[in-house]
Write a protein that holds these residues in place. Structure first.
Motif, PDB file in Angstrom:
ATOM      1  N   ASP A 157      -3.785   1.517 -16.021  1.00  0.00           N
ATOM      2  CA  ASP A 157      -3.227   0.161 -16.017  1.00  0.00           C
ATOM      3  C   ASP A 157      -1.862   0.135 -16.687  1.00  0.00           C
ATOM      4  N   VAL A 181       5.471  -1.512 -12.250  1.00  0.00           N
ATOM      5  CA  VAL A 181       5.631  -2.856 -11.695  1.00  0.00           C
ATOM      6  C   VAL A 181       6.757  -3.588 -12.424  1.00  0.00           C
ATOM      7  N   ILE A 241       2.501   1.278  -4.639  1.00  0.00           N
ATOM      8  CA  ILE A 241       2.035   1.332  -6.028  1.00  0.00           C
ATOM      9  C   ILE A 241       0.621   0.789  -6.133  1.00  0.00           C
ATOM     10  N   ASP A 242       0.346  -0.279  -5.391  1.00  0.00           N
ATOM     11  CA  ASP A 242      -0.978  -0.889  -5.429  1.00  0.00           C
ATOM     12  C   ASP A 242      -2.065   0.061  -4.937  1.00  0.00           C
ATOM     13  N   LYS A 243      -1.685   1.047  -4.133  1.00  0.00           N
ATOM     14  CA  LYS A 243      -2.663   1.966  -3.539  1.00  0.00           C
ATOM     15  C   LYS A 243      -2.877   3.229  -4.371  1.00  0.00           C
ATOM     16  N   ASN A 295      -3.745   5.716  -7.603  1.00  0.00           N
ATOM     17  CA  ASN A 295      -4.623   5.781  -8.768  1.00  0.00           C
ATOM     18  C   ASN A 295      -3.780   6.100  -9.993  1.00  0.00           C
ATOM     19  N   ARG A 311       0.735   1.565 -14.282  1.00  0.00           N
ATOM     20  CA  ARG A 311       0.987   0.593 -13.220  1.00  0.00           C
ATOM     21  C   ARG A 311       1.862  -0.549 -13.750  1.00  0.00           C
ATOM     22  N   GLU A 312       1.541  -1.030 -14.941  1.00  0.00           N
ATOM     23  CA  GLU A 312       2.296  -2.128 -15.545  1.00  0.00           C
ATOM     24  C   GLU A 312       3.762  -1.743 -15.749  1.00  0.00           C
ATOM     25  N   SER A 314       6.265  -1.522  -3.827  1.00  0.00           N
ATOM     26  CA  SER A 314       5.230  -2.287  -4.518  1.00  0.00           C
ATOM     27  C   SER A 314       3.887  -2.160  -3.815  1.00  0.00           C
ATOM     28  N   GLU A 315       3.904  -2.179  -2.492  1.00  0.00           N
ATOM     29  CA  GLU A 315       2.673  -2.004  -1.725  1.00  0.00           C
ATOM     30  C   GLU A 315       2.076  -0.617  -1.967  1.00  0.00           C
TER      31      GLU A 315
END
Length: 73
Positions: free
Chosen positions: A35, A42, A28-30, A32, A38-39, A25-26
């Motif tokens: 949205d 997540v 994934i946040d980094k 590019n 990413r959704e 998860s960490e």
């Protein structure tokens, strides 16, 4: 391998999975990405966490309900 040892092994494996998912998860946040991408990622990580926690709850309920038995049986 007796049942209690197998349950302990399964619990440890699930705990390891949850730690790995937190790390993922960490990462994934980094990254590019869109949205939407990413959704979707997540949501999949969330689903795996929920399923893993559910499995741990099931293991705990079985572990509590186990009747002690001799190692020689």
């Amino acid at each position: 391998m007796n049942n209690k040892l197998r349950l302990n092994h399964a619990t440890n494996a699930l705990n390891g999975t949850l730690v790995q998912l937190n790390y993922l998860s960490e990462l994934i946040d980094k990254l590019n990405m869109t949205d939407k991408q990413r959704e979707q990622i997540v949501m999949q990580v969330h689903n795996i966490k929920v399923n893993s926690r559910g499995a741990m709850t099931d293991i705990a309920s079985v572990n509590v309900g186990m009747i002690p038995f001799s190692e020689t049986v």
